[in-house]
Scaffold this motif. Structure first.
Motif, PDB file in Angstrom:
ATOM      1  N   TRP A  46      41.044  46.114  35.316  1.00 25.39           N
ATOM      2  CA  TRP A  46      42.409  45.135  35.102  1.00 25.39           C
ATOM      3  C   TRP A  46      43.519  45.860  35.406  1.00 25.39           C
ATOM      4  O   TRP A  46      44.585  45.291  36.031  1.00 25.39           O
ATOM      5  N   LEU A  47      43.604  47.257  35.050  1.00 25.28           N
ATOM      6  CA  LEU A  47      44.627  47.934  35.406  1.00 25.28           C
ATOM      7  C   LEU A  47      45.177  48.116  36.770  1.00 25.28           C
ATOM      8  O   LEU A  47      46.331  47.713  37.242  1.00 25.28           O
ATOM      9  N   PHE A  48      44.031  47.900  37.589  1.00 21.16           N
ATOM     10  CA  PHE A  48      44.424  48.604  39.320  1.00 21.16           C
ATOM     11  C   PHE A  48      44.237  46.941  39.931  1.00 21.16           C
ATOM     12  O   PHE A  48      44.479  47.252  41.044  1.00 21.16           O
ATOM     13  N   SER A  49      43.620  45.962  39.304  1.00 23.50           N
ATOM     14  CA  SER A  49      43.461  44.975  39.833  1.00 23.50           C
ATOM     15  C   SER A  49      44.228  43.449  39.443  1.00 23.50           C
ATOM     16  O   SER A  49      44.668  42.811  40.262  1.00 23.50           O
ATOM     17  N   LEU A  50      44.308  43.366  38.137  1.00 26.64           N
ATOM     18  CA  LEU A  50      44.939  42.190  37.662  1.00 26.64           C
ATOM     19  C   LEU A  50      46.246  42.207  37.017  1.00 26.64           C
ATOM     20  O   LEU A  50      46.925  41.304  36.869  1.00 26.64           O
ATOM     21  N   ARG A  51      46.529  43.498  36.459  1.00 20.42           N
ATOM     22  CA  ARG A  51      47.891  43.609  35.786  1.00 20.42           C
ATOM     23  C   ARG A  51      48.922  43.219  36.782  1.00 20.42           C
ATOM     24  O   ARG A  51      49.197  43.777  38.071  1.00 20.42           O
ATOM     25  N   SER A  92      48.971  40.322  38.265  1.00 24.11           N
ATOM     26  CA  SER A  92      48.677  39.483  39.192  1.00 24.11           C
ATOM     27  C   SER A  92      48.739  38.011  38.526  1.00 24.11           C
ATOM     28  O   SER A  92      48.627  37.887  37.467  1.00 24.11           O
ATOM     29  N   ASP A  93      48.850  36.959  39.431  1.00 24.76           N
ATOM     30  CA  ASP A  93      49.146  35.798  39.029  1.00 24.76           C
ATOM     31  C   ASP A  93      47.476  34.850  38.847  1.00 24.76           C
ATOM     32  O   ASP A  93      47.477  34.011  38.358  1.00 24.76           O
ATOM     33  N   GLN A  94      46.646  35.542  39.529  1.00 19.44           N
ATOM     34  CA  GLN A  94      45.566  34.940  39.541  1.00 19.44           C
ATOM     35  C   GLN A  94      44.599  35.031  38.035  1.00 19.44           C
ATOM     36  O   GLN A  94      43.661  34.199  38.154  1.00 19.44           O
ATOM     37  N   ALA A 107      40.011  34.888  37.492  1.00 20.26           N
ATOM     38  CA  ALA A 107      39.428  34.629  38.683  1.00 20.26           C
ATOM     39  C   ALA A 107      39.494  35.121  39.986  1.00 20.26           C
ATOM     40  O   ALA A 107      38.483  35.001  40.744  1.00 20.26           O
ATOM     41  N   ALA A 108      40.098  36.259  39.878  1.00 21.42           N
ATOM     42  CA  ALA A 108      40.344  37.166  40.983  1.00 21.42           C
ATOM     43  C   ALA A 108      38.941  38.181  41.145  1.00 21.42           C
ATOM     44  O   ALA A 108      38.754  38.737  42.174  1.00 21.42           O
ATOM     45  N   TRP A 109      38.315  38.272  39.974  1.00 21.02           N
ATOM     46  CA  TRP A 109      37.244  39.098  39.861  1.00 21.02           C
ATOM     47  C   TRP A 109      35.765  38.148  40.119  1.00 21.02           C
ATOM     48  O   TRP A 109      34.911  38.728  40.252  1.00 21.02           O
ATOM     49  N   GLY A 110      36.167  36.873  40.517  1.00 19.31           N
ATOM     50  CA  GLY A 110      34.898  35.981  40.634  1.00 19.31           C
ATOM     51  C   GLY A 110      34.587  35.343  39.415  1.00 19.31           C
ATOM     52  O   GLY A 110      33.583  34.810  39.521  1.00 19.31           O
ATOM     53  N   ILE A 111      35.219  35.361  38.339  1.00 18.58           N
ATOM     54  CA  ILE A 111      34.641  34.630  37.068  1.00 18.58           C
ATOM     55  C   ILE A 111      35.349  33.193  37.180  1.00 18.58           C
ATOM     56  O   ILE A 111      36.215  32.789  36.839  1.00 18.58           O
ATOM     57  N   SER A 112      34.282  32.553  38.096  1.00 16.79           N
ATOM     58  CA  SER A 112      34.689  30.979  37.959  1.00 16.79           C
ATOM     59  C   SER A 112      33.322  30.358  38.123  1.00 16.79           C
ATOM     60  O   SER A 112      32.294  30.969  38.196  1.00 16.79           O
ATOM     61  N   PRO A 113      33.289  29.159  37.703  1.00 17.57           N
ATOM     62  CA  PRO A 113      32.003  28.274  37.682  1.00 17.57           C
ATOM     63  C   PRO A 113      31.205  28.479  38.998  1.00 17.57           C
ATOM     64  O   PRO A 113      31.375  28.558  39.972  1.00 17.57           O
ATOM     65  N   ILE A 134      31.747  42.971  36.113  1.00 16.71           N
ATOM     66  CA  ILE A 134      33.232  42.865  36.183  1.00 16.71           C
ATOM     67  C   ILE A 134      33.661  44.121  37.076  1.00 16.71           C
ATOM     68  O   ILE A 134      34.371  43.865  37.916  1.00 16.71           O
ATOM     69  N   PHE A 135      33.228  45.278  36.699  1.00 18.92           N
ATOM     70  CA  PHE A 135      33.473  46.449  37.270  1.00 18.92           C
ATOM     71  C   PHE A 135      33.083  46.806  38.855  1.00 18.92           C
ATOM     72  O   PHE A 135      33.833  46.915  39.578  1.00 18.92           O
ATOM     73  N   PHE A 136      31.846  46.725  39.098  1.00 17.47           N
ATOM     74  CA  PHE A 136      31.137  47.186  40.201  1.00 17.47           C
ATOM     75  C   PHE A 136      31.375  45.761  41.433  1.00 17.47           C
ATOM     76  O   PHE A 136      31.388  46.417  42.321  1.00 17.47           O
ATOM     77  N   ARG A 137      31.163  44.633  41.048  1.00 14.21           N
ATOM     78  CA  ARG A 137      31.480  43.590  41.791  1.00 14.21           C
ATOM     79  C   ARG A 137      32.448  42.962  41.803  1.00 14.21           C
ATOM     80  O   ARG A 137      32.953  42.677  42.775  1.00 14.21           O
ATOM     81  N   GLY A 138      32.896  42.504  40.408  1.00 10.66           N
ATOM     82  CA  GLY A 138      34.328  41.948  40.619  1.00 10.66           C
ATOM     83  C   GLY A 138      35.341  42.727  41.013  1.00 10.66           C
ATOM     84  O   GLY A 138      36.345  42.376  41.702  1.00 10.66           O
ATOM     85  N   PHE A 139      35.344  43.998  40.632  1.00  9.09           N
ATOM     86  CA  PHE A 139      36.462  44.860  41.210  1.00  9.09           C
ATOM     87  C   PHE A 139      36.080  45.773  42.231  1.00  9.09           C
ATOM     88  O   PHE A 139      36.676  45.595  43.460  1.00  9.09           O
TER      89      PHE A 139
END
Length: 196
Positions: free
Chosen positions: A38-43, A45-47, A50-56, A118-123
């Motif tokens: 989260w600290l290095f990718s989402l903080r 961010s407007d996304q 969903a930026a991690w791929g957490i979508s249906p 979340i960490f290995f694939r999403g980030f």
């Protein structure tokens, strides 16, 4: 199964208290991974997530996850013909009783798949794929995933799993597919442990 936390083998017969401690330790370590992501990718961010791929997930999850699971097991079976791998150390933390089984299911099929994906694939995978391309991203994130378990004798099977996890993520564009594959892979390990 899990990223290093509580990975030491337990001597003698493990107790429920030791198993709970192992689950809590893993949850703390894996939470730190997710916080770092989260600290290095989402903080800022407007996304959002969903930026991690957490979508249906798309309908293709229904074939790609079973296909990837079969491929991962087939490759690991071939590997096992040449190299004998030990079970992961974390398995020895759980007593062979109802509470041990429930705690093992919680750790292996819920906590580890969710937090690690979340960490290995999403980030990590997405970051490496953006920088160096999808193949390099898959290989690097799979290698880090395997090494994070701190047990070299299972590194190759976990590396193969990491490649499969990246594959289903790319095909479905949903982290839920990777989580489902990870949970299914670990569930088989739980079943083997339960009948051991």
């Amino acid at each position: 199964l899990v990223s290093g936390a509580g990975g030491e083998a337990v001597s003698g017969n493990p107790t429920t208290t030791e198993a709970i401690a192992g689950v809590i330790a893993t949850l703390v370590v894996d939470s730190w991974f997710v916080f770092s992501a989260w600290l290095f990718s989402l903080r800022g961010s407007d996304q959002g997530i969903a930026a991690w791929g957490i979508s249906p997930p798309r309908a293709r999850i229904l074939w790609v996850v079973p296909a990837a699971l079969g491929a991962v097991f087939a490759l690991n079976l071939i590997y096992s013909l040449f190299v004998t791998s030990q079970e992961q150390d974390v398995v020895s933390q759980f007593p062979h009783n109802a509470s041990g089984l429930l705690l093992f299911i919680l750790l292996a099929c819920v906590i580890a798949p969710l937090f690690e994906e979340i960490f290995f694939r999403g980030f990590l995978f997405q970051a490496f794929a953006r920088s160096w391309g999808v193949p390099a991203g898959a290989v690097i994130s799979a290698a880090l995933f395997a090494l994070s378990h701190l047990q070299l004798d299972v590194a190759v099977p976990l590396f193969v799993l990491g490649l499969g996890l990246a594959f289903v993520f790319v095909v479905t564009r949903s982290l839920w597919a990777s989580i489902a594959l990870h949970a299914a892979f670990n569930a088989i390990a739980v079943v083997v442990w339960a009948f051991d």
